[in-house]
Design a protein around this motif. Sequence first.
Motif, mmCIF file in Angstrom:
data_model
loop_
_atom_site.group_PDB
_atom_site.id
_atom_site.type_symbol
_atom_site.label_atom_id
_atom_site.label_comp_id
_atom_site.label_asym_id
_atom_site.label_seq_id
_atom_site.Cartn_x
_atom_site.Cartn_y
_atom_site.Cartn_z
ATOM 1 N N ALA A 6 52.265 33.335 76.089
ATOM 2 C CA ALA A 6 53.132 32.823 75.016
ATOM 3 C C ALA A 6 53.564 31.394 75.328
ATOM 4 C CB ALA A 6 54.371 33.713 74.880
ATOM 5 N N PRO A 7 53.678 30.562 74.291
ATOM 6 C CA PRO A 7 54.215 29.223 74.535
ATOM 7 C C PRO A 7 55.713 29.318 74.780
ATOM 8 C CG PRO A 7 53.860 29.561 72.174
ATOM 9 C CD PRO A 7 53.387 30.810 72.865
ATOM 10 N N MET A 8 56.206 28.640 75.796
ATOM 11 C CA MET A 8 57.650 28.606 76.046
ATOM 12 C C MET A 8 58.037 27.194 76.425
ATOM 13 S SD MET A 8 58.078 32.302 77.849
ATOM 14 C CE MET A 8 59.794 32.609 77.563
ATOM 15 N N GLU A 9 58.702 26.547 75.498
ATOM 16 C CA GLU A 9 59.095 25.147 75.640
ATOM 17 C C GLU A 9 59.825 24.923 76.982
ATOM 18 O OE1 GLU A 9 58.881 22.220 74.494
ATOM 19 O OE2 GLU A 9 60.758 21.373 75.209
ATOM 20 N N PHE A 34 55.638 24.010 71.380
ATOM 21 C CA PHE A 34 55.450 23.313 70.108
ATOM 22 C C PHE A 34 55.472 21.790 70.220
ATOM 23 C CE2 PHE A 34 60.085 24.345 70.003
ATOM 24 C CZ PHE A 34 60.584 23.057 69.913
ATOM 25 N N GLN A 64 50.146 24.053 69.639
ATOM 26 C CA GLN A 64 51.011 24.583 68.579
ATOM 27 C C GLN A 64 51.797 23.452 67.914
ATOM 28 O OE1 GLN A 64 54.868 26.661 69.234
ATOM 29 N NE2 GLN A 64 53.823 28.432 68.367
ATOM 30 N N ASN A 91 53.911 27.092 64.203
ATOM 31 C CA ASN A 91 55.087 27.822 64.674
ATOM 32 C C ASN A 91 55.973 28.210 63.492
ATOM 33 O OD1 ASN A 91 57.815 28.319 65.491
ATOM 34 N ND2 ASN A 91 57.428 27.351 67.459
ATOM 35 N N LYS A 133 51.975 31.807 64.331
ATOM 36 C CA LYS A 133 52.840 32.681 65.146
ATOM 37 C C LYS A 133 54.133 32.837 64.365
ATOM 38 C CE LYS A 133 54.788 33.135 69.795
ATOM 39 N NZ LYS A 133 56.180 32.667 69.788
ATOM 40 N N HIS A 162 55.642 38.288 66.072
ATOM 41 C CA HIS A 162 56.761 38.656 66.950
ATOM 42 C C HIS A 162 57.743 39.376 66.025
ATOM 43 C CE1 HIS A 162 59.679 38.581 70.081
ATOM 44 N NE2 HIS A 162 60.520 37.852 69.388
ATOM 45 N N TYR A 170 66.494 36.609 70.601
ATOM 46 C CA TYR A 170 65.668 37.474 71.463
ATOM 47 C C TYR A 170 66.378 38.787 71.771
ATOM 48 C CZ TYR A 170 62.803 33.419 71.572
ATOM 49 O OH TYR A 170 62.006 32.371 71.174
ATOM 50 N N ASN A 193 53.199 40.243 69.749
ATOM 51 C CA ASN A 193 54.017 39.584 70.775
ATOM 52 C C ASN A 193 55.435 40.150 70.765
ATOM 53 O OD1 ASN A 193 56.071 36.773 70.740
ATOM 54 N ND2 ASN A 193 55.060 37.403 72.598
ATOM 55 N N ASP A 195 58.398 41.600 74.123
ATOM 56 C CA ASP A 195 58.946 42.579 75.068
ATOM 57 C C ASP A 195 57.905 43.385 75.854
ATOM 58 O OD1 ASP A 195 61.119 41.613 73.703
ATOM 59 O OD2 ASP A 195 62.164 43.536 73.590
ATOM 60 N N GLY A 218 55.101 36.577 77.151
ATOM 61 C CA GLY A 218 55.879 35.439 77.639
ATOM 62 C C GLY A 218 56.679 35.816 78.861
ATOM 63 N N ARG A 219 57.886 36.371 78.617
ATOM 64 C CA ARG A 219 58.797 36.631 79.736
ATOM 65 C C ARG A 219 58.227 37.589 80.770
ATOM 66 N NH1 ARG A 219 63.560 37.962 75.747
ATOM 67 N NH2 ARG A 219 61.720 38.838 74.743
HETATM 68 C C1 LIG Z 1 62.851 29.423 76.618
HETATM 69 C C2 LIG Z 1 61.899 29.825 75.526
HETATM 70 C C3 LIG Z 1 61.079 28.856 74.938
HETATM 71 C C4 LIG Z 1 60.188 29.218 73.891
HETATM 72 N N1 LIG Z 1 59.384 28.252 73.327
HETATM 73 C C5 LIG Z 1 58.516 28.598 72.324
HETATM 74 C C6 LIG Z 1 57.629 27.639 71.728
HETATM 75 O O1 LIG Z 1 57.574 26.459 72.088
HETATM 76 N N2 LIG Z 1 56.802 28.084 70.722
HETATM 77 C C7 LIG Z 1 56.807 29.401 70.298
HETATM 78 O O2 LIG Z 1 56.042 29.762 69.405
HETATM 79 N N3 LIG Z 1 57.607 30.310 70.867
HETATM 80 C C8 LIG Z 1 58.450 29.952 71.864
HETATM 81 N N4 LIG Z 1 59.220 30.917 72.451
HETATM 82 C C9 LIG Z 1 59.040 32.331 72.075
HETATM 83 C C10 LIG Z 1 57.969 32.992 72.970
HETATM 84 O O3 LIG Z 1 56.707 32.398 72.766
HETATM 85 C C11 LIG Z 1 57.850 34.503 72.662
HETATM 86 O O4 LIG Z 1 57.583 34.666 71.301
HETATM 87 C C12 LIG Z 1 59.141 35.265 73.016
HETATM 88 O O5 LIG Z 1 59.575 34.957 74.328
HETATM 89 C C13 LIG Z 1 58.916 36.784 72.887
HETATM 90 O O6 LIG Z 1 57.856 37.197 73.716
HETATM 91 P P1 LIG Z 1 58.121 37.923 75.149
HETATM 92 O O7 LIG Z 1 59.019 39.080 74.883
HETATM 93 O O8 LIG Z 1 56.759 38.302 75.643
HETATM 94 O O9 LIG Z 1 58.799 36.885 76.021
HETATM 95 C C14 LIG Z 1 60.123 30.568 73.461
HETATM 96 C C15 LIG Z 1 60.955 31.527 74.070
HETATM 97 C C16 LIG Z 1 61.842 31.177 75.076
HETATM 98 C C17 LIG Z 1 62.713 32.241 75.691
#
Ligand SMILES: Cc1cc2nc3c(=O)[nH]c(=O)nc-3n(C[C@H](O)[C@H](O)[C@H](O)COP(=O)(O)O)c2cc1C
Length: 308
Positions: A6-9, A34, A64, A91, A133, A162, A170, A193, A195, A218-219
């Motif tokens: 997963a993308p996470m900024e 993003f 993204q 996004n 997404k 998601h 979240y 996507n 949890d 992601g997490r």
């Molecule tokens: C700190 C943080 C930054 C994130 N940045 C993005 C992002 O840049 N683009 C995006 O589509 N989702 C972003 N997300 C959402 C994650 O991609 C993902 O959808 C979300 O964490 C749920 O998935 P998980 O339960 O596997 O973590 C972000 C989430 C977190 C917590």
Amino acid sequence: MYYYLAPMEGITTWVFRKAYHKYFRPMDKYFTPFLVPHTHKDFNFKEKNEILPEHNAGQNLVPQILTNNAEDFVRTANALKRYGYEEVNLNLGCPSGTVVSKGRGAGFLRDIEKLDRFFDEVFSSLEMKISVKTRIGIQEPGEFEEILEVYNRYPLSELIIHPRIRQDFYKNRPNMTVFKDACRNSRNVLCYNGDLCMEEDIQKFHDSFPQVPAVMIGRGILKNPGLVGEVEGSAADRETLRAFHDEIYHTYQEIMSGDKNTVFKMKEFWSYLNLSFEYGEKCWKKIKKAQSAAEYERAVEEIFSLED
Ligand SMILES: Cc1cc2nc3c(=O)[nH]c(=O)nc-3n(C[C@H](O)[C@H](O)[C@H](O)COP(=O)(O)O)c2cc1C
């Protein structure tokens, strides 16, 4: 089953992705955090580093884009095409107040007609794969029925769901009833996507939705980078985790200005990773307190030695 990161900024940066790809079960797809289109230039310095092919060698990487403006999307996608990318992702999930108030991310889901016009324009002028997404709505899970109708009008290369509404951020649990309906009604290929943090979560998902070909995590990966390997029967050892950590830390030391910034960056990384250590909480407290590279390195040394 295909696995995506997963993308996470700020966290799944090119530095993180490169090290992950080297030390753990490579993901089938990666996504950049993003990118927001600019008016006067294609990309700034930080964004260029994210997308440079030499920083992403061997990865199936999808950039993204976060916007609600079709012209900006097409211009940015075409600039990405010149770097060699064949797919871009939109996004429609970011829940942050500043993003949503501008009608972007999950905020774009508020105006379905505008979203429809956006896709119409993008699909008629862009020759690239376009994936999405998405969250399932802003206020109510029931909003997704209409949103899905819009997605169904366009040949998305993939629809990553998601299943939370924007108001959830979240919190709460993903809405599997809405996801199940989407499996029945989506004309586009789906990816799930949300949890999937433990081996059991992934197994359970796979058993319940064998027709869904891909999951995005992601997490779960931040807490346990060896997760996908474990699902496939090959657990990662502590030496691998240490090498992974060291590579990320040293790369940030090289590219960031000053130890303070590097240590700050690593704290974000440890806020998830400490959860995979038996004594993680104790050492996490020390990492949080670290103000210098020396203090940080001592805390990391301790965390790894306690586990031996
Ligand atoms: C700190 C943080 C930054 C994130 N940045 C993005 C992002 O840049 N683009 C995006 O589509 N989702 C972003 N997300 C959402 C994650 O991609 C993902 O959808 C979300 O964490 C749920 O998935 P998980 O339960 O596997 O973590 C972000 C989430 C977190 C917590």
